[in-house]
Write a protein that holds these residues in place. Structure first.
Motif, PDB file in Angstrom:
ATOM      1  N   CYS A 256      65.278  15.196 -50.719  1.00  0.00           N
ATOM      2  CA  CYS A 256      64.945  16.166 -51.770  1.00  0.00           C
ATOM      3  C   CYS A 256      63.509  16.668 -51.608  1.00  0.00           C
ATOM      4  N   HIS A 257      62.574  15.755 -51.335  1.00  0.00           N
ATOM      5  CA  HIS A 257      61.179  16.141 -51.127  1.00  0.00           C
ATOM      6  C   HIS A 257      61.066  17.069 -49.916  1.00  0.00           C
ATOM      7  N   TYR A 258      61.716  16.693 -48.834  1.00  0.00           N
ATOM      8  CA  TYR A 258      61.693  17.488 -47.599  1.00  0.00           C
ATOM      9  C   TYR A 258      62.331  18.865 -47.816  1.00  0.00           C
ATOM     10  N   TRP A 259      63.481  18.905 -48.486  1.00  0.00           N
ATOM     11  CA  TRP A 259      64.204  20.166 -48.722  1.00  0.00           C
ATOM     12  C   TRP A 259      63.370  21.119 -49.584  1.00  0.00           C
ATOM     13  N   LEU A 260      62.737  20.604 -50.615  1.00  0.00           N
ATOM     14  CA  LEU A 260      61.922  21.437 -51.498  1.00  0.00           C
ATOM     15  C   LEU A 260      60.719  22.024 -50.764  1.00  0.00           C
ATOM     16  N   LEU A 261      60.129  21.257 -49.855  1.00  0.00           N
ATOM     17  CA  LEU A 261      59.001  21.778 -49.078  1.00  0.00           C
ATOM     18  C   LEU A 261      59.447  22.916 -48.162  1.00  0.00           C
ATOM     19  N   LEU A 262      60.645  22.810 -47.614  1.00  0.00           N
ATOM     20  CA  LEU A 262      61.137  23.861 -46.717  1.00  0.00           C
ATOM     21  C   LEU A 262      61.604  25.097 -47.478  1.00  0.00           C
ATOM     22  N   HIS A 263      62.343  24.908 -48.575  1.00  0.00           N
ATOM     23  CA  HIS A 263      63.000  26.035 -49.228  1.00  0.00           C
ATOM     24  C   HIS A 263      62.279  26.574 -50.460  1.00  0.00           C
ATOM     25  N   VAL A 264      61.382  25.800 -51.039  1.00  0.00           N
ATOM     26  CA  VAL A 264      60.610  26.286 -52.184  1.00  0.00           C
ATOM     27  C   VAL A 264      59.161  26.570 -51.782  1.00  0.00           C
ATOM     28  N   SER A 265      58.565  25.644 -51.067  1.00  0.00           N
ATOM     29  CA  SER A 265      57.180  25.828 -50.645  1.00  0.00           C
ATOM     30  C   SER A 265      57.057  26.719 -49.409  1.00  0.00           C
ATOM     31  N   GLY A 266      58.151  26.904 -48.686  1.00  0.00           N
ATOM     32  CA  GLY A 266      58.148  27.846 -47.572  1.00  0.00           C
ATOM     33  C   GLY A 266      57.565  27.336 -46.271  1.00  0.00           C
ATOM     34  N   PHE A 267      57.581  26.035 -46.043  1.00  0.00           N
ATOM     35  CA  PHE A 267      57.106  25.509 -44.760  1.00  0.00           C
ATOM     36  C   PHE A 267      58.055  25.959 -43.652  1.00  0.00           C
ATOM     37  N   GLN A 268      57.469  26.335 -42.513  1.00  0.00           N
ATOM     38  CA  GLN A 268      58.257  26.932 -41.445  1.00  0.00           C
ATOM     39  C   GLN A 268      58.811  25.927 -40.442  1.00  0.00           C
ATOM     40  N   SER A 269      58.243  24.732 -40.409  1.00  0.00           N
ATOM     41  CA  SER A 269      58.700  23.750 -39.438  1.00  0.00           C
ATOM     42  C   SER A 269      58.862  22.387 -40.098  1.00  0.00           C
ATOM     43  N   SER A 270      59.676  21.572 -39.457  1.00  0.00           N
ATOM     44  CA  SER A 270      59.892  20.214 -39.973  1.00  0.00           C
ATOM     45  C   SER A 270      58.615  19.394 -39.915  1.00  0.00           C
ATOM     46  N   TRP A 271      57.839  19.548 -38.839  1.00  0.00           N
ATOM     47  CA  TRP A 271      56.619  18.749 -38.688  1.00  0.00           C
ATOM     48  C   TRP A 271      55.600  19.072 -39.770  1.00  0.00           C
ATOM     49  N   SER A 272      55.451  20.345 -40.104  1.00  0.00           N
ATOM     50  CA  SER A 272      54.489  20.714 -41.140  1.00  0.00           C
ATOM     51  C   SER A 272      54.927  20.170 -42.504  1.00  0.00           C
ATOM     52  N   ALA A 273      56.251  20.188 -42.756  1.00  0.00           N
ATOM     53  CA  ALA A 273      56.753  19.643 -44.017  1.00  0.00           C
ATOM     54  C   ALA A 273      56.543  18.134 -44.088  1.00  0.00           C
ATOM     55  N   LEU A 274      56.825  17.436 -42.991  1.00  0.00           N
ATOM     56  CA  LEU A 274      56.634  15.988 -42.953  1.00  0.00           C
ATOM     57  C   LEU A 274      55.163  15.614 -43.091  1.00  0.00           C
ATOM     58  N   LEU A 275      54.288  16.424 -42.485  1.00  0.00           N
ATOM     59  CA  LEU A 275      52.847  16.168 -42.592  1.00  0.00           C
ATOM     60  C   LEU A 275      52.378  16.346 -44.033  1.00  0.00           C
ATOM     61  N   CYS A 276      52.919  17.342 -44.722  1.00  0.00           N
ATOM     62  CA  CYS A 276      52.570  17.559 -46.125  1.00  0.00           C
ATOM     63  C   CYS A 276      53.099  16.416 -46.987  1.00  0.00           C
ATOM     64  N   MET A 277      54.296  15.922 -46.667  1.00  0.00           N
ATOM     65  CA  MET A 277      54.833  14.761 -47.387  1.00  0.00           C
ATOM     66  C   MET A 277      53.898  13.567 -47.253  1.00  0.00           C
ATOM     67  N   LEU A 278      53.429  13.330 -46.031  1.00  0.00           N
ATOM     68  CA  LEU A 278      52.524  12.207 -45.792  1.00  0.00           C
ATOM     69  C   LEU A 278      51.219  12.396 -46.557  1.00  0.00           C
ATOM     70  N   LEU A 279      50.708  13.632 -46.573  1.00  0.00           N
ATOM     71  CA  LEU A 279      49.446  13.917 -47.244  1.00  0.00           C
ATOM     72  C   LEU A 279      49.554  13.667 -48.750  1.00  0.00           C
ATOM     73  N   THR A 280      50.594  14.184 -49.380  1.00  0.00           N
ATOM     74  CA  THR A 280      50.726  14.032 -50.827  1.00  0.00           C
ATOM     75  C   THR A 280      51.042  12.590 -51.223  1.00  0.00           C
ATOM     76  N   ARG A 281      51.846  11.909 -50.414  1.00  0.00           N
ATOM     77  CA  ARG A 281      52.230  10.540 -50.744  1.00  0.00           C
ATOM     78  C   ARG A 281      51.112   9.528 -50.487  1.00  0.00           C
ATOM     79  N   SER A 282      50.097   9.919 -49.719  1.00  0.00           N
ATOM     80  CA  SER A 282      48.975   9.012 -49.458  1.00  0.00           C
ATOM     81  C   SER A 282      47.707   9.440 -50.191  1.00  0.00           C
ATOM     82  N   LEU A 283      47.816  10.410 -51.083  1.00  0.00           N
ATOM     83  CA  LEU A 283      46.638  10.958 -51.755  1.00  0.00           C
ATOM     84  C   LEU A 283      45.861   9.889 -52.516  1.00  0.00           C
TER      85      LEU A 283
END
Length: 404
Positions: A256-283
């Motif tokens: 769900c977190h990954y899907w929302l980053l791709l389809h709502v936040s508009g990330f263009q690649s899987s790596w950028s979405a995963l990197l953002c997941m890591l950034l927010t979850r380790s804040l």
């Protein structure tokens, strides 16, 4: 509660207001052979206790060096009973809003902030994007730390059925951990045997092969990765139905977190979405790790067969940090400024721990019992200076000199 050395209820090695004294081993005593323990459905475990109705373990009152442990134990039980009655009066005179509503509202507000956070990440400008990262990071930690912690103690609701639902939601779906293991390790072991070496001594947070700077400032960034890996390893100790449920919830939460980053936040690649997941979850991973070690490690430690009774165990081995708006919101009062109150009465919500804080602190000080408090910066400095002693080597057993 005088001790034989004349210092009221302050054993050597106790930390009071950030000052740490030496912690010699108990005279004439070897390191106790501690019982083995496993998770629910596992192999064997020591008798466990839950909530604030802790049953004394074998030898629980045997803290007097050559004295009369029974009399001391009865006095300590009377103190805990008296304090419990004072706290119960506060709870009975509190409304549902105070007992549960405030904390539920904080969790609900966090959910309502999720759409704004994902939409801010659509922006190509730095400031809105950073606002989105900050929003999602705070929301993530509020749900996974505050929500999971309250759910593990059944403090969100008085309904047993809904407590189970919220535990699965916050612990498994949001936090990617299994309910059975989280409850066992935190509620049964850590709370039942706070600062008892080999059981509830916070040793799960120690990584002695890392140096102080790597552990304190770099390793926390790996928490979002390590948490599901540890959870997967622990699934071997639970029933297959629970393991299957946990795997489904973990996958659903991550996807769900990954899907929302791709389809709502508009990330263009899987790596950028995963990197953002890591950034927010380790804040807030750094204060998360720090809080877990600051509030117990470095305080008096006990052997399983020589630990004091509950009120002394919690007043000696738990420390409060000052109030902090960000951490109070994300982690909850029971993990920050009311940790002593939480360990004495773990079934209470964050807001109720804050409400009973004046009662508990006044009572402990009146009875000459420890009430440990220290600042975040002071504890950080202490751990950097004494990292080898506190986090690498096994802590010495505290010597209690005749609690009467």
């Amino acid at each position: 509660m005088p001790l034989e050395d004349g210092d009221p209820a302050r054993p050597r090695g106790q930390q009071v207001n950030g000052e740490v004294s030496g912690t010699p081993r108990l005279r004439g005593m070897r390191d106790a052979s501690l019982p083995g323990r496993t998770a629910p459905g596992g192999r064997r475990t020591q008798a466990m206790a839950e909530g604030w109705e802790l049953k004394p373990a074998l030898g629980d009152g045997d803290v007097t060096a050559g004295g009369a442990p029974q009399r001391g134990g009865q006095q300590e039980e009377a103190l805990m009973t008296e304090l419990s009655e004072l706290v119960q009066k506060v709870v009975k005179n509190s409304s549902w809003w105070e007992r549960h509503g405030v904390d539920i509202s904080i969790l609900a507000c966090s959910f309502l902030l999720l759409p704004a956070g994902f939409l801010c990440l659509r922006s190509a400008q730095a400031i809105p994007f950073l606002v989105g990262v900050l929003t999602l990071g705070v929301v993530h930690h509020t749900l996974t730390v505050k929500g999971s912690h309250l759910a593990s103690h059944n403090a969100l609701t008085e309904s047993k059925s809904w407590s189970k639902v919220w535990a699965v939601f916050f612990i498994e779906l949001c936090s990617a951990f299994t309910v059975e293991q989280a409850t066992y390790n935190h509620v049964k072991i850590h709370h039942g045997y706070t600062n008892v070496i080999g059981l509830g001594d916070s040793s799960t947070w120690k990584l002695p092969f890392l140096n102080r700077y790597v552990y304190m400032f770099i390793a926390p960034l790996a928490v979002p990765i390590l948490t599901p890996l540890v959870a997967l390893d622990l699934l071997r100790n639970v029933e297959w139905k629970a393991a299957l449920r946990t795997l489904c919830c973990m996958f659903l939460g991550f996807y769900c977190h990954y899907w929302l980053l791709l389809h709502v936040s508009g990330f263009q690649s899987s790596w950028s979405a995963l990197l953002c997941m890591l950034l927010t979850r380790s804040l807030l991973a750094h204060p998360y790790i720090h809080v877990n070690i600051f509030q117990h490690i470095g305080l008096p430690m006990f052997a399983a067969d020589r630990k004091p009774k509950r009120i002394h165990l919690m007043s000696l081995g738990v420390l409060n940090l000052p109030r902090n708006a960000l951490l109070d919101w994300s982690f909850g009062h029971s993990l920050i400024s009311c940790h002593v109150e939480h360990h004495l009465f773990p079934s209470l919500s964050d807001n109720m721990c804050l409400k009973i804080k004046p009662v508990v602190s006044q009572y402990l000080k009146q009875k000459k019992l420890p009430y440990n408090e220290d600042t975040y910066s002071s504890r950080l400095q202490l751990f950097l200076q004494r990292y080898e002693e506190l986090m690498v080597h096994a802590p010495p057993i505290t010597e209690l000199v005749g609690i009467q």
